[in-house]
Design a protein around this motif. Sequence first.
Motif, PDB file in Angstrom:
ATOM      1  N   PRO A 208      -5.309   7.498   1.873  1.00 42.31           N
ATOM      2  CA  PRO A 208      -4.700   8.343   1.113  1.00 42.31           C
ATOM      3  C   PRO A 208      -5.652   8.622  -0.714  1.00 42.31           C
ATOM      4  N   GLY A 209      -4.905   9.559  -1.222  1.00 44.75           N
ATOM      5  CA  GLY A 209      -6.084   9.483  -2.531  1.00 44.75           C
ATOM      6  C   GLY A 209      -4.243   8.560  -3.370  1.00 44.75           C
TER       7      GLY A 209
ATOM      8  N   GLY B 145       7.959   2.441  -1.117  1.00 46.47           N
ATOM      9  CA  GLY B 145       6.584   3.210  -1.031  1.00 46.47           C
ATOM     10  C   GLY B 145       6.200   3.929   0.348  1.00 46.47           C
TER      11      GLY B 145
ATOM     12  N   THR C 283      -1.232   7.949  -4.730  1.00 45.24           N
ATOM     13  CA  THR C 283       0.086   8.206  -4.185  1.00 45.24           C
ATOM     14  C   THR C 283       1.236   7.832  -5.033  1.00 45.24           C
TER      15      THR C 283
HETATM   16  P1  NAP Z   1       4.013  -0.136  -2.445  1.00 45.87           P
HETATM   17  O1  NAP Z   1       4.919   0.577  -2.858  1.00 45.87           O
HETATM   18  O2  NAP Z   1       3.864  -1.627  -3.694  1.00 45.87           O
HETATM   19  O3  NAP Z   1       4.287  -1.343  -1.136  1.00 45.87           O
HETATM   20  C1  NAP Z   1       3.259  -1.925  -0.834  1.00 45.87           C
HETATM   21  C2  NAP Z   1       4.117  -2.312   0.132  1.00 45.87           C
HETATM   22  O4  NAP Z   1       3.929  -3.988   0.896  1.00 45.87           O
HETATM   23  C3  NAP Z   1       6.057  -3.241   0.017  1.00 45.87           C
HETATM   24  O5  NAP Z   1       6.852  -2.679   1.040  1.00 45.87           O
HETATM   25  C4  NAP Z   1       5.504  -4.578   0.149  1.00 45.87           C
HETATM   26  O6  NAP Z   1       7.128  -5.051   0.401  1.00 45.87           O
HETATM   27  C5  NAP Z   1       4.170  -5.212   0.883  1.00 45.87           C
HETATM   28  N1  NAP Z   1       3.554  -5.755   0.912  1.00 45.87           N
HETATM   29  C6  NAP Z   1       2.745  -6.529  -0.567  1.00 45.87           C
HETATM   30  N2  NAP Z   1       2.840  -8.532  -0.783  1.00 45.87           N
HETATM   31  C7  NAP Z   1       3.538  -8.316   0.801  1.00 45.87           C
HETATM   32  C8  NAP Z   1       3.419  -9.499   1.531  1.00 45.87           C
HETATM   33  N3  NAP Z   1       2.598 -10.355   0.740  1.00 45.87           N
HETATM   34  N4  NAP Z   1       3.962  -9.465   2.647  1.00 45.87           N
HETATM   35  C9  NAP Z   1       4.765  -8.627   2.983  1.00 45.87           C
HETATM   36  N5  NAP Z   1       4.104  -7.709   2.895  1.00 45.87           N
HETATM   37  C10 NAP Z   1       4.014  -7.421   1.038  1.00 45.87           C
HETATM   38  O7  NAP Z   1       2.323   0.599  -2.168  1.00 45.87           O
HETATM   39  P2  NAP Z   1       1.938   1.973  -1.418  1.00 45.87           P
HETATM   40  O8  NAP Z   1       1.906   2.409  -2.391  1.00 45.87           O
HETATM   41  O9  NAP Z   1       3.805   2.106  -0.911  1.00 45.87           O
HETATM   42  O10 NAP Z   1       1.413   0.812  -0.173  1.00 45.87           O
HETATM   43  C11 NAP Z   1       0.902   0.964   0.825  1.00 45.87           C
HETATM   44  C12 NAP Z   1      -0.114   1.456   0.969  1.00 45.87           C
HETATM   45  O11 NAP Z   1      -1.505   1.950   0.624  1.00 45.87           O
HETATM   46  C13 NAP Z   1      -0.960   0.085   1.258  1.00 45.87           C
HETATM   47  O12 NAP Z   1      -1.999  -0.771   2.205  1.00 45.87           O
HETATM   48  C14 NAP Z   1      -2.008   0.081  -0.352  1.00 45.87           C
HETATM   49  O13 NAP Z   1      -3.106  -0.662  -0.722  1.00 45.87           O
HETATM   50  C15 NAP Z   1      -2.643   1.975   0.321  1.00 45.87           C
HETATM   51  N6  NAP Z   1      -3.019   2.984  -0.773  1.00 45.87           N
HETATM   52  C16 NAP Z   1      -1.715   3.489  -1.526  1.00 45.87           C
HETATM   53  C17 NAP Z   1      -2.593   4.233  -2.663  1.00 45.87           C
HETATM   54  C18 NAP Z   1      -1.303   4.529  -3.761  1.00 45.87           C
HETATM   55  O14 NAP Z   1      -2.225   5.349  -4.293  1.00 45.87           O
HETATM   56  N7  NAP Z   1      -0.558   4.394  -3.835  1.00 45.87           N
HETATM   57  C19 NAP Z   1      -2.951   5.118  -2.432  1.00 45.87           C
HETATM   58  C20 NAP Z   1      -4.489   4.269  -1.550  1.00 45.87           C
HETATM   59  C21 NAP Z   1      -3.600   3.974  -0.336  1.00 45.87           C
HETATM   60  P3  NAP Z   1       7.276  -6.721  -0.182  1.00 45.87           P
HETATM   61  O15 NAP Z   1       7.603  -6.623  -1.946  1.00 45.87           O
HETATM   62  O16 NAP Z   1       9.095  -6.580  -0.472  1.00 45.87           O
HETATM   63  O17 NAP Z   1       6.678  -8.301   0.701  1.00 45.87           O
END
Ligand code: NAP
Length: 276
Positions: free
Chosen positions: A186-187, A18, A189
């Motif tokens: 981010p909104g 992501g 995503t």
């Molecule tokens: P994602 O694709 O699910 O990525 C999450 C990342 O966090 C993965 O690399 C995962 O890797 C890692 N992770 C999860 N649990 C972990 C743990 N216990 N220890 C270490 N790493 C861990 O989702 P994303 O959207 O890219 O999220 C990234 C950030 O953006 C988050 O903080 C999320 O709250 C924020 N965000 C996302 C959105 C959205 O709509 N997608 C919107 C606003 C904010 P592993 O599973 O390999 O550990």
Amino acid sequence: MAPPSHLGTALITGASSGIGALYADRLARQGYDLILVARNRERLNALASDLSTRTGRAVEVLPADLNDRAALAQVEKPLHQDASITLLVNNAGIGTHTPLLQSDVEQMTRMVELNVTAPMRLAYAAVPGFVARGRGAIINIASIVAVSPETLNGVYGGSKAFVLAFSQSLQHELADTAVRVQAVLPGATATDFWATGGLPVEHLDPGIVMRAEDMVDAALLGFARGEKVTIPSLHAGEKWDAYDAARQAMAGHLSSNTVAPRYAAGHGVSAACPSA
Ligand code: NAP
């Protein structure tokens, strides 16, 4: 082997997929060396090998479960000791949409540890060295729910409100140093975040879901411009400016040695206690 980057090394949490994987790609292409953190070692290795081949940058992997305090300490260690690190991207996080009555408190506790405790401890590890060396930055990935906690799960919203407030406080504390802190909100995503949290992204209105590439590129443009808070999906940027200006204008009026007149004895009791 490429010479050390003049930009230094970026340590990115949640880099295995992501938003974090895209930060890794963009920062390597800008010329940063990288340390990639997440639990999935295979995905980190594959990304590291691809990025180092494509960009020639040095890319290390540091597999760690940030919910595990000993593993978190292993990620804090290079931030304490490695003077080449110039950028910390606090990105790893999870979220969900379920209300309190349908949520498991142990899962909520793990969410707070990952979304709040881990980025807080990593900032505490990084900032002293950044200040001492007169160089360094933190990018904290919050969320729009930081200012809209009614939108998803309340613990998730609260955790991201922490990330925003902590970032704003650090910006204030570090204003006289060379250290920069950006909060990114981010909104929705398009990443695995939604499926992991129990609501696949396909269930959302496509009109509110941004491509992760677009979100990260916009956030990095905001970073390059020196923005403190970047909300890539907010078209009316002046709405944030007005909101933040109102908050700051109120700040000087929040403490007083007298009770506000609306709380004076006898004032509006029947309105406050309709059953009385
Ligand atoms: P994602 O694709 O699910 O990525 C999450 C990342 O966090 C993965 O690399 C995962 O890797 C890692 N992770 C999860 N649990 C972990 C743990 N216990 N220890 C270490 N790493 C861990 O989702 P994303 O959207 O890219 O999220 C990234 C950030 O953006 C988050 O903080 C999320 O709250 C924020 N965000 C996302 C959105 C959205 O709509 N997608 C919107 C606003 C904010 P592993 O599973 O390999 O550990």
